[in-house]
Design an enzyme around this catalytic site. Structure first.
Site, PDB file in Angstrom:
ATOM      1  N   SER A 141       3.350  -2.468  10.407  1.00  0.00           N
ATOM      2  CA  SER A 141       4.810  -2.437  10.613  1.00  0.00           C
ATOM      3  C   SER A 141       5.492  -3.768  10.287  1.00  0.00           C
ATOM      4  CB  SER A 141       5.130  -1.988  12.041  1.00  0.00           C
ATOM      5  OG  SER A 141       4.618  -0.691  12.269  1.00  0.00           O
ATOM      6  N   GLY A 147       2.202   1.970  10.858  1.00  0.00           N
ATOM      7  CA  GLY A 147       3.124   3.103  10.734  1.00  0.00           C
ATOM      8  C   GLY A 147       3.768   3.511  12.046  1.00  0.00           C
ATOM      9  N   GLY A 165       2.719  -1.244   4.345  1.00  0.00           N
ATOM     10  CA  GLY A 165       2.713   0.194   4.079  1.00  0.00           C
ATOM     11  C   GLY A 165       4.124   0.691   3.822  1.00  0.00           C
ATOM     12  N   GLY A 166       4.709   1.306   4.838  1.00  0.00           N
ATOM     13  CA  GLY A 166       6.018   1.957   4.706  1.00  0.00           C
ATOM     14  C   GLY A 166       7.072   1.114   3.993  1.00  0.00           C
ATOM     15  N   GLU A 183      -6.853   4.339   8.049  1.00  0.00           N
ATOM     16  CA  GLU A 183      -6.656   5.778   7.812  1.00  0.00           C
ATOM     17  C   GLU A 183      -7.911   6.391   7.203  1.00  0.00           C
ATOM     18  OE1 GLU A 183      -2.987   5.417   5.630  1.00  0.00           O
ATOM     19  OE2 GLU A 183      -1.972   4.827   7.476  1.00  0.00           O
ATOM     20  N   HIS A 242      -9.502   0.870   4.955  1.00  0.00           N
ATOM     21  CA  HIS A 242      -8.225   1.067   5.658  1.00  0.00           C
ATOM     22  C   HIS A 242      -8.452   1.964   6.873  1.00  0.00           C
ATOM     23  CE1 HIS A 242      -4.121   2.305   6.510  1.00  0.00           C
ATOM     24  NE2 HIS A 242      -3.726   1.251   5.816  1.00  0.00           N
ATOM     25  N   ASN A 292       0.866  -1.181   0.000  1.00  0.00           N
ATOM     26  CA  ASN A 292       0.000   0.000   0.000  1.00  0.00           C
ATOM     27  C   ASN A 292       0.902   1.231   0.000  1.00  0.00           C
ATOM     28  OD1 ASN A 292      -1.811   2.043   0.523  1.00  0.00           O
ATOM     29  ND2 ASN A 292      -2.275   1.401   2.622  1.00  0.00           N
ATOM     30  N   TRP A 293       1.008   1.857  -1.160  1.00  0.00           N
ATOM     31  CA  TRP A 293       1.944   2.992  -1.295  1.00  0.00           C
ATOM     32  C   TRP A 293       1.392   4.265  -0.653  1.00  0.00           C
ATOM     33  CZ3 TRP A 293       3.829   2.317  -7.122  1.00  0.00           C
ATOM     34  CH2 TRP A 293       4.534   1.112  -7.210  1.00  0.00           C
ATOM     35  N   LYS A 294       0.144   4.234  -0.220  1.00  0.00           N
ATOM     36  CA  LYS A 294      -0.512   5.405   0.414  1.00  0.00           C
ATOM     37  C   LYS A 294      -0.318   6.654  -0.461  1.00  0.00           C
ATOM     38  CE  LYS A 294       0.173   3.289   4.886  1.00  0.00           C
ATOM     39  NZ  LYS A 294       0.069   3.434   6.309  1.00  0.00           N
ATOM     40  N   GLU A 310      -5.428  -5.400  10.463  1.00  0.00           N
ATOM     41  CA  GLU A 310      -4.455  -4.343  10.690  1.00  0.00           C
ATOM     42  C   GLU A 310      -4.763  -3.647  12.013  1.00  0.00           C
ATOM     43  OE1 GLU A 310      -2.506  -3.140   6.727  1.00  0.00           O
ATOM     44  OE2 GLU A 310      -4.113  -1.758   7.165  1.00  0.00           O
TER      45      GLU A 310
HETATM   46  C1  PEP Z   1      -0.842  -0.102   6.029  1.00  0.00           C
HETATM   47  O1  PEP Z   1      -0.951   1.068   5.802  1.00  0.00           O
HETATM   48  O2  PEP Z   1      -1.677  -0.882   5.566  1.00  0.00           O
HETATM   49  C2  PEP Z   1       0.272  -0.560   6.856  1.00  0.00           C
HETATM   50  C3  PEP Z   1       0.248  -1.778   7.305  1.00  0.00           C
HETATM   51  O3  PEP Z   1       1.275   0.338   7.094  1.00  0.00           O
HETATM   52  P1  PEP Z   1       2.714   0.052   7.754  1.00  0.00           P
HETATM   53  O4  PEP Z   1       3.249  -1.214   7.141  1.00  0.00           O
HETATM   54  O5  PEP Z   1       3.548   1.237   7.406  1.00  0.00           O
HETATM   55  O6  PEP Z   1       2.503  -0.095   9.230  1.00  0.00           O
END
Ligand code: PEP
Length: 256
Positions: A214, A174, A235-236, A98, A96, A10-12, A168
């Site tokens: 994470s 994050g 994500g990151g 967010e 998600h 997920n490049w957000k 999640e």
């Molecule tokens: C996400 O946004 O779906 C996620 C899991 O982010 P991160 O890996 O950065 O915690």
């Protein structure tokens, strides 16, 4: 029961079109010999088509990060499931945390988005997860049960079978804090139990449930090796191939 693992990036809200193309090219190059797991990337809306043009001839699939439930019309700023499909998407991330936290996403809107996506032939990746306060109050599992019930209200088994779920925990997204493999596996087992009550034992066993929060190269293999975890939503760490590729390889090793 062997379920095929998936690793979805997920490049957000990151990367210009040019940066997205470069990242897609790098992921494609580094994963060209990997066929054992499903690989997905979710760029920003503006980069979906350019990324699809790069990876469309590979096994990498493209996902949207969100979708609106109407097909077209006076809905300024929104993008429909048909439009995502038209741009090259096979999947779409829905619900998600967010979006739930910052954009008013609710169980009811998640449900409408899932229905619209399935109708358009997109495979939804539906995110669920508790906040830290909910976990500390002992409500994690009841929150998951409720989110699953709301998300899949009125959705028939043959449609549910096309869905992928991502657990999640909001406190792990994050933040650098990862759920321990046993904590994550326990939550996934809870989700599977809820699916069993809604759709039966076979659906519960075949449902693919990704873990997100994470995930890094250093913890991916242990997480993906857990009985109820079928890969990750990343994500990151999906923004750099030096981090994303080892996570994909961890999924390959976990499915060996
Ligand atoms: C996400 O946004 O779906 C996620 C899991 O982010 P991160 O890996 O950065 O915690």
């Amino acid at each position: 029961m062997t379920r095929r693992l998936m690793v979805a990036g997920n490049w957000k809200m990151n990367n210009t079109i040019e940066q997205s193309i470069k990242l897609a090219e790098a992921v494609k190059k580094e994963t060209r010999d990997i066929h054992k797991v499903d690989i997905v990337v979710a760029p920003v809306f503006t980069a979906i088509k350019p990324v699809f043009d790069i990876v469309g001839d590979s096994s990498i699939q493209v996902a949207g990060q969100d979708v609106f439930w109407e097909e077209s019309g006076a809905f300024t700023g929104e993008v429909s499931a048909q439009m995502l499909k038209d741009a090259g998407c096979k999947l779409v991330i829905i619900g998600h945390s967010e979006r739930r936290q910052f954009f008013g996403e609710t169980g009811a809107t998640v449900n409408k988005k899932i229905i619209a996506s399935l109708k358009a032939g997109l495979r939804p990746i539906v995110c669920v997860g508790e906040t830290l306060a909910q976990r500390e109050a002992g409500e994690a599992f009841s929150v998951l049960d409720r989110q699953i019930e709301e998300a899949f209200a009125g959705i028939a088994l043959h449609d549910f079978e096309k869905v992928i779920i991502a657990y999640e925990p909001v406190w792990a997204i994050g933040t650098g804090k990862t759920a321990s493999p046993s904590q994550a596996d326990e939550a996934h087992a809870q989700i599977r139990g809820k699916i069993e009550t809604l759709y039966g034992a076979n659906a519960a066993q075949t449902a693919r449930i990704l873990y997100g929060g994470s995930v890094k190269a250093s913890n991916a293999e242990e997480l993906f090796g857990m009985a109820n975890i079928d890969g990750g939503l990343i994500g990151g760490a999906s923004l750099k191939t030096s981090e994303f590729t080892p996570i994909i390889k961890a999924a390959v090793n976990a499915s060996a």
